[in-house]
Write a protein that holds these residues in place. Sequence first.
Motif, PDB file in Angstrom:
ATOM      1  N   ILE A 189       2.759   0.784  -9.941  1.00 59.76           N
ATOM      2  CA  ILE A 189       3.159   2.053  -9.318  1.00 59.76           C
ATOM      3  C   ILE A 189       3.579   3.041 -10.398  1.00 59.76           C
ATOM      4  O   ILE A 189       3.143   4.193 -10.404  1.00 59.76           O
ATOM      5  CB  ILE A 189       4.292   1.840  -8.298  1.00 59.76           C
ATOM      6  N   LEU A 198       0.975   9.485  -5.089  1.00 57.11           N
ATOM      7  CA  LEU A 198       0.292   8.350  -5.707  1.00 57.11           C
ATOM      8  C   LEU A 198      -1.137   8.238  -5.187  1.00 57.11           C
ATOM      9  O   LEU A 198      -1.400   8.535  -4.022  1.00 57.11           O
ATOM     10  CB  LEU A 198       1.024   7.040  -5.384  1.00 57.11           C
ATOM     11  N   ILE A 236      -4.276   6.637  -3.468  1.00 57.68           N
ATOM     12  CA  ILE A 236      -4.357   5.677  -2.378  1.00 57.68           C
ATOM     13  C   ILE A 236      -4.806   4.348  -2.958  1.00 57.68           C
ATOM     14  O   ILE A 236      -5.863   4.249  -3.583  1.00 57.68           O
ATOM     15  CB  ILE A 236      -5.327   6.155  -1.287  1.00 57.68           C
ATOM     16  N   ASP A 240       0.844  -1.198   0.000  1.00 58.42           N
ATOM     17  CA  ASP A 240       0.000   0.000   0.000  1.00 58.42           C
ATOM     18  C   ASP A 240       0.879   1.248   0.000  1.00 58.42           C
ATOM     19  O   ASP A 240       2.106   1.156   0.063  1.00 58.42           O
ATOM     20  CB  ASP A 240      -0.987  -0.002   1.170  1.00 58.42           C
ATOM     21  N   ASN A 241       0.249   2.413  -0.072  1.00 58.15           N
ATOM     22  CA  ASN A 241       0.986   3.679  -0.161  1.00 58.15           C
ATOM     23  C   ASN A 241       2.003   3.832   0.966  1.00 58.15           C
ATOM     24  O   ASN A 241       3.139   4.245   0.729  1.00 58.15           O
ATOM     25  CB  ASN A 241       0.022   4.873  -0.116  1.00 58.15           C
TER      26      ASN A 241
END
Length: 92
Positions: free
Chosen positions: A57, A46, A48, A22-23
Motif C-alpha cells: 500500500i 490508490l 484499484i 482490496d481498496n
Amino acid sequence: MTSGTGTERIRRALAGLEYPADNRAVVRHATGAGADDAVLGVLLDLPIATYADLDEILRSVPRDPQDDSPAGGAPRRTAGDQRTVRGGGREP
C-alpha cells in the motif's frame, strides 16, 4: 502526504487490517480507525488492486511531484540507480 509523518498516519490508520485487502477494505478499515480526511483522500487515490501487505500500500501511495521521496521518506530510485546486494552483486 508523502512525508514520514504522512506515512506514520497511514500506518496508524491501517493497523490491524487483515491482508490481502482490496481498496474498499483499506478505506473501510481506515474510516473505522478514525483516519482524517487527508489520509482517506490518499487511500481513495490508490490504484484499484488487492494489496498483500502494508508495504505494498505504501509503495502505491501517490507522490507529490515537488517531493523527491516516496511515502516512506527514502530517496526515490531512478532507472540509472544501482545498489549492492548480498554476495557482492549489483541490482539494477
